[in-house]
Design a protein around this motif. Structure first.
Motif, PDB file in Angstrom:
ATOM      1  N   THR A 127      -7.411  -4.671  -1.582  1.00 34.83           N
ATOM      2  CA  THR A 127      -6.017  -5.078  -1.803  1.00 34.83           C
ATOM      3  C   THR A 127      -5.137  -4.746  -0.600  1.00 34.83           C
ATOM      4  O   THR A 127      -4.456  -5.638  -0.073  1.00 34.83           O
ATOM      5  N   GLY A 131       4.117   4.189  -3.825  1.00 36.42           N
ATOM      6  CA  GLY A 131       2.824   4.349  -4.509  1.00 36.42           C
ATOM      7  C   GLY A 131       1.853   5.038  -3.576  1.00 36.42           C
ATOM      8  O   GLY A 131       1.819   4.723  -2.381  1.00 36.42           O
ATOM      9  N   ARG A 132       1.097   5.983  -4.124  1.00 31.28           N
ATOM     10  CA  ARG A 132       0.155   6.738  -3.270  1.00 31.28           C
ATOM     11  C   ARG A 132      -1.207   6.849  -3.944  1.00 31.28           C
ATOM     12  O   ARG A 132      -1.889   7.876  -3.835  1.00 31.28           O
ATOM     13  N   SER A 133      -1.609   5.768  -4.640  1.00 29.48           N
ATOM     14  CA  SER A 133      -2.934   5.818  -5.273  1.00 29.48           C
ATOM     15  C   SER A 133      -4.014   5.724  -4.203  1.00 29.48           C
ATOM     16  O   SER A 133      -3.766   5.270  -3.075  1.00 29.48           O
ATOM     17  N   LEU A 140      14.911   7.490  -3.845  1.00 30.15           N
ATOM     18  CA  LEU A 140      13.975   6.396  -3.542  1.00 30.15           C
ATOM     19  C   LEU A 140      14.692   5.178  -2.940  1.00 30.15           C
ATOM     20  O   LEU A 140      14.230   4.590  -1.963  1.00 30.15           O
ATOM     21  N   GLY A 183       3.201  -0.225 -10.440  1.00 27.62           N
ATOM     22  CA  GLY A 183       2.768  -0.511 -11.807  1.00 27.62           C
ATOM     23  C   GLY A 183       3.904  -0.400 -12.806  1.00 27.62           C
ATOM     24  O   GLY A 183       3.684  -0.087 -13.968  1.00 27.62           O
ATOM     25  N   VAL A 195       2.684  -5.627  -4.779  1.00 27.23           N
ATOM     26  CA  VAL A 195       1.289  -5.482  -5.214  1.00 27.23           C
ATOM     27  C   VAL A 195       1.205  -5.407  -6.741  1.00 27.23           C
ATOM     28  O   VAL A 195       0.188  -5.706  -7.339  1.00 27.23           O
TER      29      VAL A 195
HETATM   30  P1  NDP Z   1      -1.458   3.968  -9.907  1.00 24.85           P
HETATM   31  O1  NDP Z   1      -0.926   4.136 -11.292  1.00 24.85           O
HETATM   32  O2  NDP Z   1      -2.771   4.574  -9.567  1.00 24.85           O
HETATM   33  O3  NDP Z   1      -0.380   4.518  -8.877  1.00 24.85           O
HETATM   34  C1  NDP Z   1       0.978   4.255  -9.041  1.00 24.85           C
HETATM   35  C2  NDP Z   1       1.774   4.962  -7.987  1.00 24.85           C
HETATM   36  O4  NDP Z   1       3.141   4.677  -8.216  1.00 24.85           O
HETATM   37  C3  NDP Z   1       1.615   6.474  -8.000  1.00 24.85           C
HETATM   38  O5  NDP Z   1       1.425   6.963  -6.715  1.00 24.85           O
HETATM   39  C4  NDP Z   1       2.927   6.970  -8.618  1.00 24.85           C
HETATM   40  O6  NDP Z   1       3.367   8.223  -8.109  1.00 24.85           O
HETATM   41  C5  NDP Z   1       3.886   5.888  -8.167  1.00 24.85           C
HETATM   42  N1  NDP Z   1       5.026   5.849  -9.091  1.00 24.85           N
HETATM   43  C6  NDP Z   1       5.023   5.777 -10.439  1.00 24.85           C
HETATM   44  N2  NDP Z   1       6.265   5.802 -10.928  1.00 24.85           N
HETATM   45  C7  NDP Z   1       7.091   5.905  -9.858  1.00 24.85           C
HETATM   46  C8  NDP Z   1       8.487   5.996  -9.721  1.00 24.85           C
HETATM   47  N3  NDP Z   1       9.294   5.978 -10.775  1.00 24.85           N
HETATM   48  N4  NDP Z   1       9.004   6.094  -8.484  1.00 24.85           N
HETATM   49  C9  NDP Z   1       8.193   6.100  -7.407  1.00 24.85           C
HETATM   50  N5  NDP Z   1       6.848   6.017  -7.476  1.00 24.85           N
HETATM   51  C10 NDP Z   1       6.308   5.922  -8.699  1.00 24.85           C
HETATM   52  O7  NDP Z   1      -1.469   2.401  -9.663  1.00 24.85           O
HETATM   53  P2  NDP Z   1      -2.301   1.509  -8.586  1.00 24.85           P
HETATM   54  O8  NDP Z   1      -1.998   1.951  -7.209  1.00 24.85           O
HETATM   55  O9  NDP Z   1      -3.709   1.396  -9.018  1.00 24.85           O
HETATM   56  O10 NDP Z   1      -1.638   0.079  -8.838  1.00 24.85           O
HETATM   57  C11 NDP Z   1      -0.266  -0.142  -8.623  1.00 24.85           C
HETATM   58  C12 NDP Z   1       0.083  -1.547  -9.094  1.00 24.85           C
HETATM   59  O11 NDP Z   1      -0.662  -2.500  -8.337  1.00 24.85           O
HETATM   60  C13 NDP Z   1      -0.283  -1.847 -10.550  1.00 24.85           C
HETATM   61  O12 NDP Z   1       0.674  -2.724 -11.093  1.00 24.85           O
HETATM   62  C14 NDP Z   1      -1.612  -2.563 -10.457  1.00 24.85           C
HETATM   63  O13 NDP Z   1      -1.860  -3.418 -11.548  1.00 24.85           O
HETATM   64  C15 NDP Z   1      -1.418  -3.341  -9.189  1.00 24.85           C
HETATM   65  N6  NDP Z   1      -2.663  -3.696  -8.500  1.00 24.85           N
HETATM   66  C16 NDP Z   1      -2.758  -4.983  -8.078  1.00 24.85           C
HETATM   67  C17 NDP Z   1      -3.882  -5.403  -7.404  1.00 24.85           C
HETATM   68  C18 NDP Z   1      -3.930  -6.801  -6.925  1.00 24.85           C
HETATM   69  O14 NDP Z   1      -4.992  -7.318  -6.672  1.00 24.85           O
HETATM   70  N7  NDP Z   1      -2.773  -7.446  -6.743  1.00 24.85           N
HETATM   71  C19 NDP Z   1      -5.016  -4.506  -7.165  1.00 24.85           C
HETATM   72  C20 NDP Z   1      -4.767  -3.138  -7.548  1.00 24.85           C
HETATM   73  C21 NDP Z   1      -3.624  -2.778  -8.221  1.00 24.85           C
HETATM   74  P3  NDP Z   1       2.572   9.617  -8.382  1.00 24.85           P
HETATM   75  O15 NDP Z   1       1.402   9.577  -7.458  1.00 24.85           O
HETATM   76  O16 NDP Z   1       3.557  10.640  -8.032  1.00 24.85           O
HETATM   77  O17 NDP Z   1       2.187   9.576  -9.823  1.00 24.85           O
END
Ligand code: NDP
Length: 312
Positions: free
Chosen positions: A145, A169-171, A199, A214, A233
């Motif tokens: 991605t 996002g920091r996944s 933010l 997400g 994303v």
């Molecule tokens: P994760 O849930 O693993 O990570 C979400 C990140 O967002 C975390 O780092 C989290 O912070 C951060 N976050 C959550 N709430 C807040 C907030 N209020 N303010 C700031 N940051 C926040 O999700 P993914 O990375 O796996 O996926 C993210 C999105 O991308 C999803 O919607 C998913 O469906 C989509 N996706 C799309 C793909 C595509 O092919 N288009 C492929 C993969 C994902 P913290 O680390 O502190 O919890």
């Protein structure tokens, strides 16, 4: 969507198709040398979204000339059983790429499994060795991605070098590798997450803003600088009428879709913010199609790297 908007849309369907065509051409080159790249997809459990993703991956592989196979063990399989399957695939000469579809059921130790995939066959780029290689800029298989986001930017002529890039996002599968890839392109990168203070203020510094959170429509128009490039994303299904109305009231196409299906797919960026963008990726049809295209590209790349053949 007005014509004025459509010229600013970064069309992931078109870019994904272009990449797939290049991959298909490269597969022909390899075929002339007697090589047919092979991809194995391991799907555990009956998550409906995962089933759709895997079906698309297998279908696209076949269309491009990649030999693909789907392995669907018993949903109750323990970690050891899956490790055995992965070790078997690691040893097979006809398999270049191994993908373990996430999420895995709770009885499975996902980390152990992902670390068992041979790094040279790790087409998702999740193995710690590939994560590390990405950080030090060595040739690696990068997660699909974020690698797709780089392709969108590069192929659309958007300058990354010197740009202020903010990744929300920091996944491990999106945010962190996205930041590493943007840094490799010489952007000045800031990574935000759920504990980031102010933010909106940080997001407003972005020339390129990548949202991978997400949460539907979390990035609002007031968090975006005029002229920013917006990369969305996020993939969220909106079903609540009041939430739908907040984002899409007055959009006849979406209203019709919502009335018909009872839901719409949307990203992490409030569509009202797109009016401020110089370019943006829509949802659907933006980043999504790139993920599968980059998986195909990674499989061919893995096939080349494993045989010591040059890669682009
Ligand atoms: P994760 O849930 O693993 O990570 C979400 C990140 O967002 C975390 O780092 C989290 O912070 C951060 N976050 C959550 N709430 C807040 C907030 N209020 N303010 C700031 N940051 C926040 O999700 P993914 O990375 O796996 O996926 C993210 C999105 O991308 C999803 O919607 C998913 O469906 C989509 N996706 C799309 C793909 C595509 O092919 N288009 C492929 C993969 C994902 P913290 O680390 O502190 O919890």
């Amino acid at each position: 969507m007005s014509d004025q908007n459509s010229s600013r849309i970064l069309d992931g369907v078109r870019i994904g198709a272009a990449i797939q065509a290049e991959v298909a051409a490269d597969i022909q080159v390899l075929a002339a040398r007697g090589i047919r790249p092979g991809l194995a997809v391991v799907l555990v459990g009956d998550n409906p979204a995962s089933q759709v993703y895997v079906r698309n991956k297998v279908k696209t592989s076949a269309a491009l000339g990649i030999a693909s196979e789907q392995i669907t063990p018993d949903p109750a399989i323990p970690t050891e059983g899956l490790l055995e399957i992965v070790h078997g695939l690691n040893a097979r000469e006809d398999i270049d790429g191994i993908l373990v579809q996430l999420p895995l059921p709770p009885q499975v130790d996902a980390r152990r499994l992902l670390e068992a995939v041979a790094p040279q066959k790790d087409v998702d780029g999740f193995h710690p060795l590939n994560v590390g290689r990405l950080q030090i800029g060595a040739p690696a298989l990068a997660p699909c991605t974020p690698a797709g986001v780089i392709e969108i930017l590069r192929r659309s002529g958007i300058a990354m070098a010197g740009a202020n890039a903010v990744v929300v996002g920091r996944s491990d599968i999106v945010g962190k590798p996205m930041a590493a890839l943007l840094l490799r392109e010489n952007a000045t990168v800031t990574v935000c997450h759920s504990r980031t203070r102010n933010l909106g203020e940080v997001c407003r510094t972005a020339d390129i803003l990548v949202a991978a959170i997400g949460r539907p429509g979390m990035i609002r128009a007031d968090m975006v600088r005029d002229g920013a490039v917006l990369i969305d994303v996020g993939m969220n299904r909106v079903t609540r009428p009041e939430q739908f109305a907040q984002f899409f009231a007055g959009d006849p196409k979406r209203e019709a879709a919502f009335a018909k299906n009872g839901s719409v797919l949307m990203g992490d960026i409030d569509p009202h913010a797109f009016a401020k963008a110089s370019y943006y990726t829509p949802v659907p049809g933006g980043v999504g199609p790139l993920t599968i295209a980059m998986l195909m590209a990674n499989t061919v790349r893995a096939a080349r790297l494993r045989r010591g053949l040059p890669v682009a």
